[in-house]
Design a protein around this motif. Structure first.
Motif, PDB file in Angstrom:
ATOM      1  N   GLU A   1       0.954  -1.419   0.072  1.00  0.00           N
ATOM      2  CA  GLU A   1      -0.103  -0.165  -0.034  1.00  0.00           C
ATOM      3  C   GLU A   1       0.977   1.233  -0.056  1.00  0.00           C
ATOM      4  OE1 GLU A   1      -3.590   2.037   2.650  1.00  0.00           O
ATOM      5  OE2 GLU A   1      -2.277   0.061   3.329  1.00  0.00           O
ATOM      6  N   ILE A   2       0.327   2.219  -0.801  1.00  0.00           N
ATOM      7  CA  ILE A   2       0.988   3.642  -0.760  1.00  0.00           C
ATOM      8  C   ILE A   2      -0.011   4.645  -0.597  1.00  0.00           C
ATOM      9  CG2 ILE A   2       2.043   5.404  -2.251  1.00  0.00           C
ATOM     10  CD1 ILE A   2       3.227   2.876  -4.065  1.00  0.00           C
ATOM     11  N   ASP A   3       0.195   5.292   0.608  1.00  0.00           N
ATOM     12  CA  ASP A   3      -0.806   6.374   1.055  1.00  0.00           C
ATOM     13  C   ASP A   3      -0.169   7.511   1.089  1.00  0.00           C
ATOM     14  OD1 ASP A   3      -3.305   7.374   1.862  1.00  0.00           O
ATOM     15  OD2 ASP A   3      -2.769   7.139   4.018  1.00  0.00           O
ATOM     16  N   PHE A   4      -0.612   8.596   0.255  1.00  0.00           N
ATOM     17  CA  PHE A   4       0.151   9.862   0.443  1.00  0.00           C
ATOM     18  C   PHE A   4      -1.032  11.035   0.793  1.00  0.00           C
ATOM     19  CE2 PHE A   4       1.242  14.113  -1.570  1.00  0.00           C
ATOM     20  CZ  PHE A   4       2.334  14.314  -0.970  1.00  0.00           C
ATOM     21  N   GLU A   5      -0.623  11.687   1.877  1.00  0.00           N
ATOM     22  CA  GLU A   5      -1.506  12.727   2.279  1.00  0.00           C
ATOM     23  C   GLU A   5      -1.247  13.855   2.008  1.00  0.00           C
ATOM     24  OE1 GLU A   5      -4.279  12.073   4.562  1.00  0.00           O
ATOM     25  OE2 GLU A   5      -3.634   9.671   4.592  1.00  0.00           O
TER      26      GLU A   5
ATOM     27  N   GLY B   1       1.833  15.756   3.169  1.00  0.00           N
ATOM     28  CA  GLY B   1       3.066  15.487   2.788  1.00  0.00           C
ATOM     29  C   GLY B   1       3.640  14.196   3.381  1.00  0.00           C
ATOM     30  N   VAL B   2       2.753  13.743   3.955  1.00  0.00           N
ATOM     31  CA  VAL B   2       3.151  12.233   4.710  1.00  0.00           C
ATOM     32  C   VAL B   2       2.832  11.078   3.693  1.00  0.00           C
ATOM     33  CG1 VAL B   2       2.762  10.748   6.340  1.00  0.00           C
ATOM     34  CG2 VAL B   2       2.851  13.254   6.953  1.00  0.00           C
ATOM     35  N   ALA B   3       4.004  10.410   3.458  1.00  0.00           N
ATOM     36  CA  ALA B   3       3.875   9.034   2.482  1.00  0.00           C
ATOM     37  C   ALA B   3       4.039   8.030   3.532  1.00  0.00           C
ATOM     38  CB  ALA B   3       5.001   9.072   1.605  1.00  0.00           C
ATOM     39  N   THR B   4       2.884   7.131   3.372  1.00  0.00           N
ATOM     40  CA  THR B   4       3.155   5.845   4.113  1.00  0.00           C
ATOM     41  C   THR B   4       3.244   4.775   3.328  1.00  0.00           C
ATOM     42  OG1 THR B   4       1.659   6.890   6.012  1.00  0.00           O
ATOM     43  CG2 THR B   4       1.691   4.603   6.038  1.00  0.00           C
ATOM     44  N   ILE B   5       4.357   3.880   3.498  1.00  0.00           N
ATOM     45  CA  ILE B   5       4.389   2.719   2.769  1.00  0.00           C
ATOM     46  C   ILE B   5       4.228   1.457   3.490  1.00  0.00           C
ATOM     47  CG2 ILE B   5       6.144   1.640   1.084  1.00  0.00           C
ATOM     48  CD1 ILE B   5       5.428   4.671   0.096  1.00  0.00           C
ATOM     49  N   ARG B   6       3.376   0.730   3.176  1.00  0.00           N
ATOM     50  CA  ARG B   6       3.167  -0.661   3.892  1.00  0.00           C
ATOM     51  C   ARG B   6       3.552  -1.557   2.959  1.00  0.00           C
ATOM     52  NH1 ARG B   6      -0.883  -4.942   5.035  1.00  0.00           N
ATOM     53  NH2 ARG B   6      -1.938  -4.336   3.331  1.00  0.00           N
ATOM     54  N   MET B   7       4.619  -2.548   3.440  1.00  0.00           N
ATOM     55  CA  MET B   7       5.318  -3.287   2.609  1.00  0.00           C
ATOM     56  C   MET B   7       5.718  -4.671   3.408  1.00  0.00           C
ATOM     57  SD  MET B   7       9.160  -1.610   2.404  1.00  0.00           S
ATOM     58  CE  MET B   7       9.782  -3.082   1.481  1.00  0.00           C
ATOM     59  N   THR B   8       6.127  -5.596   2.647  1.00  0.00           N
ATOM     60  CA  THR B   8       6.805  -6.851   3.282  1.00  0.00           C
ATOM     61  C   THR B   8       8.062  -7.245   2.788  1.00  0.00           C
ATOM     62  OG1 THR B   8       6.008  -9.065   4.026  1.00  0.00           O
ATOM     63  CG2 THR B   8       5.619  -8.352   1.701  1.00  0.00           C
ATOM     64  N   LEU B   9       8.421  -8.371   3.002  1.00  0.00           N
ATOM     65  CA  LEU B   9       9.895  -8.888   2.607  1.00  0.00           C
ATOM     66  C   LEU B   9       9.391 -10.277   2.056  1.00  0.00           C
ATOM     67  CD1 LEU B   9      11.910  -7.971   5.763  1.00  0.00           C
ATOM     68  CD2 LEU B   9      11.914  -6.713   3.559  1.00  0.00           C
ATOM     69  N   THR B  10      10.336 -10.774   1.285  1.00  0.00           N
ATOM     70  CA  THR B  10      10.321 -12.179   0.646  1.00  0.00           C
ATOM     71  C   THR B  10      10.104 -13.006   1.709  1.00  0.00           C
ATOM     72  OG1 THR B  10      12.669 -12.033   0.306  1.00  0.00           O
ATOM     73  CG2 THR B  10      11.098 -11.530  -1.671  1.00  0.00           C
TER      74      THR B  10
END
Length: 106
Positions: A37-41, A44-53
């Motif tokens: 997920e990429i959420d940009f407010e 100016g706040v960018a929230t990146i929800r990510m995982t790893l392999t």
């Protein structure tokens, strides 16, 4: 910010993520399906929800730091919040067609 400006920043974030590569797999983290997920407010706040392999990835800190550093350089981004999650667990079905082609998995 206008909705168009927000969309442009989000597109620039995606382009940035497509230039960050998993250190163990020669494919960018976006096409690998590591970015959930990429959420940009407008603030100016960018929230990146990510995982790893893999949850025990030895390069986790480096990869998260790279995402933080590179996304912070995107015009319009004032701060970055990377949220690392393992729910859902990553698997190869999350990879883009480009990534599958790159790794000869199609």
């Amino acid at each position: 910010m206008t909705p168009e400006e927000i969309l442009k920043v989000e597109k620039d974030i995606v382009l940035t993520l497509k230039n960050i590569y998993d250190p163990e797999i020669p494919v960018n983290i976006y096409d690998l399906g590591l970015v959930y997920e990429i959420d940009f407010e407008p603030t100016g706040v960018a929230t990146i929800r990510m995982t790893l392999t893999a949850p025990n990835c030895p390069m986790a800190d480096m990869l998260v730091e790279d995402v933080n550093t590179q996304v912070a350089k995107v015009e319009g981004v004032k701060s970055v919040d990377v949220i690392l999650t393992f729910d859902p667990v990553w698997d190869k079905s999350m990879m883009s067609e480009e990534a599958l082609l790159e790794l000869n998995m199609l």
